[in-house]
Design a protein around this motif. Structure first.
Motif, mmCIF file in Angstrom:
data_model
loop_
_atom_site.group_PDB
_atom_site.id
_atom_site.type_symbol
_atom_site.label_atom_id
_atom_site.label_comp_id
_atom_site.label_asym_id
_atom_site.label_seq_id
_atom_site.Cartn_x
_atom_site.Cartn_y
_atom_site.Cartn_z
ATOM 1 N N SER A 31 -4.527 -68.888 96.188
ATOM 2 C CA SER A 31 -5.712 -68.866 95.338
ATOM 3 C C SER A 31 -5.411 -68.261 93.972
ATOM 4 C CB SER A 31 -6.825 -68.075 96.028
ATOM 5 O OG SER A 31 -7.989 -68.045 95.224
ATOM 6 N N ASN A 38 -9.572 -64.002 94.405
ATOM 7 C CA ASN A 38 -10.258 -64.151 95.690
ATOM 8 C C ASN A 38 -10.446 -62.805 96.369
ATOM 9 O OD1 ASN A 38 -11.440 -65.113 97.984
ATOM 10 N ND2 ASN A 38 -9.911 -66.676 98.402
ATOM 11 N N GLY A 40 -12.830 -62.362 98.180
ATOM 12 C CA GLY A 40 -13.501 -62.719 99.420
ATOM 13 C C GLY A 40 -12.585 -62.853 100.619
ATOM 14 N N SER A 84 -14.654 -71.103 102.456
ATOM 15 C CA SER A 84 -14.110 -70.787 101.129
ATOM 16 C C SER A 84 -14.659 -71.717 100.049
ATOM 17 C CB SER A 84 -12.586 -70.859 101.154
ATOM 18 O OG SER A 84 -12.141 -72.192 101.332
ATOM 19 N N HIS A 87 -17.042 -70.096 97.631
ATOM 20 C CA HIS A 87 -16.407 -69.382 96.526
ATOM 21 C C HIS A 87 -15.871 -70.367 95.489
ATOM 22 C CE1 HIS A 87 -14.310 -66.342 94.313
ATOM 23 N NE2 HIS A 87 -13.107 -66.758 94.673
ATOM 24 N N SER A 91 -17.181 -70.324 91.644
ATOM 25 C CA SER A 91 -16.262 -69.830 90.617
ATOM 26 C C SER A 91 -15.592 -70.934 89.800
ATOM 27 C CB SER A 91 -15.183 -68.954 91.266
ATOM 28 O OG SER A 91 -14.453 -69.687 92.224
ATOM 29 N N GLN A 98 -15.720 -64.538 89.153
ATOM 30 C CA GLN A 98 -14.977 -64.726 90.395
ATOM 31 C C GLN A 98 -15.000 -63.489 91.290
ATOM 32 O OE1 GLN A 98 -11.114 -66.149 89.193
ATOM 33 N NE2 GLN A 98 -11.969 -67.945 88.162
ATOM 34 N N GLY A 102 -16.670 -63.430 95.030
ATOM 35 C CA GLY A 102 -15.905 -62.977 96.186
ATOM 36 C C GLY A 102 -16.612 -61.870 96.950
ATOM 37 N N ASN A 106 -18.106 -61.786 100.872
ATOM 38 C CA ASN A 106 -17.877 -60.748 101.871
ATOM 39 C C ASN A 106 -19.184 -60.327 102.545
ATOM 40 O OD1 ASN A 106 -15.119 -60.673 101.344
ATOM 41 N ND2 ASN A 106 -15.300 -59.040 99.840
#
Length: 320
Positions: A31, A38, A40, A84, A87, A91, A98, A102, A106
């Protein structure tokens, strides 16, 4: 307990503890090498752990036997990739911050996983997994003097898969046209776009790969270490994997080495009470040591790590 016995206790536990971190850190490398931060990874790992526990239990009910945890790993990869996308859309397509995206991922994963556990099992955690990924001795290799007992006895196949994948990811990123394209959109997306590379597509692929790897890492943690899923199953491992990726300077092999280092710290927190000299240390200090070492490693070395030049920067075609 002699020195060899201590090594036989610590090293297999370190490799075992590092496997989920290696998988997740490799996902972070994909990523962030493409230019997408990321944060996340924790949430993606959490969803992977939930999926791993759930589908292992379902596999047991469906009569899959020892194949149940391996089936759950495949499902966790798919779920991680799909999750994912949230995200990626926020983003990349909507050009949201970003880091904020992330963090939101979470929180969403934490709430969604616990909600689903309560709806499915009417409890705060899943039942204990019966068909787990267990230790095994690698045939022939475990008989090698000195090396065998340390690296190939009481081992988990997931640990070897994680280490092998680190070399595969290195080869993909640095020896293939796909890897060159992915790195180029993280270093200079406008130049990559000028050369005909679809920046948006490459970043979507990279974020989805990170989701798949993080989901795999979470599922491995649930099916080999935790044995079930609850709100506390994943408690900082995703952030440790993120730290391993940064500590490893966004390089697959560096990330693997850092993950093994953090795995060693985690193994000492587990086995420390059996080791002379460490068992006199209060247990709470051993339990917090992996997180303290994570902070110290980043504080000392992150300043010298060179991140991809365009990391965290949304790309708009035609704008510098």
């Amino acid at each position: 307990m002699d020195f060899m016995q201590i090594l036989q206790l610590v090293i297999p536990a370190a490799i075992f503890s590092a496997a989920p971190l290696i998988f997740t850190a490799l996902g972070g490398v994909f990523s962030e090498r493409s230019g997408v931060v990321n944060i996340g990874l924790e949430g993606l790992m959490l969803m992977g752990a939930f999926t791993g526990a759930l589908f292992t239990i379902l596999g047991e009910q469906w009569g899959m036997g020892a194949a149940s945890p391996w089936f759950s790993l495949i499902v966790a990869i798919i779920i991680g990739m799909l999750f994912s996308l949230l995200h990626a859309v926020a983003s990349i397509s909507f050009k949201a911050d970003q880091v904020v995206s992330g963090v939101a991922l979470n929180f969403l994963a934490a709430g969604l996983a616990i909600f689903l556990v309560k709806k499915i099992f009417d409890a705060g955690q899943t039942p204990i997994i019966q068909e787990r990924i267990y230790k095994t001795d690698v045939p022939f290799l475990s008989d090698i003097p000195f090396i065998g007992p340390l690296f190939f006895s009481s081992a988990y196949y997931t640990s070897y898969i994680a280490i092998a994948l680190a070399f595969v990811v290195w080869w993909i990123l640095f020896k293939t046209p796909f890897g060159l394209r992915l790195r180029s959109v993280g270093e200079h997306p406008m130049a990559a776009d000028t050369m005909g590379i679809n920046v948006t597509k490459m970043r979507y692929v990279a974020v989805m790969l990170s989701g798949g790897f993080a989901g795999l890492g979470g599922a491995v943690y649930a099916t080999s270490i935790a044995g079930n899923f609850s709100h506390a199953t994943i408690s900082g491992q995703g952030f440790m994997a993120l730290a391993a990726m940064i500590f490893g300077k966004w390089h697959p092999l560096g990330a693997m080495g850092a993950a093994l280092f953090f795995g060693l710290a985690q193994s000492l927190s587990i086995t420390g009470q059996q080791i002379p000299g460490l068992k006199e240390i209060p247990e709470v200090y051993l339990l917090i040591s992996p997180y303290v070492l994570t902070i110290l490693a980043l504080a000392g070395l992150v300043g010298r790590a060179d991140a991809p030049k365009a990391i965290g920067q949304p790309y708009e075609k035609g704008k510098r």
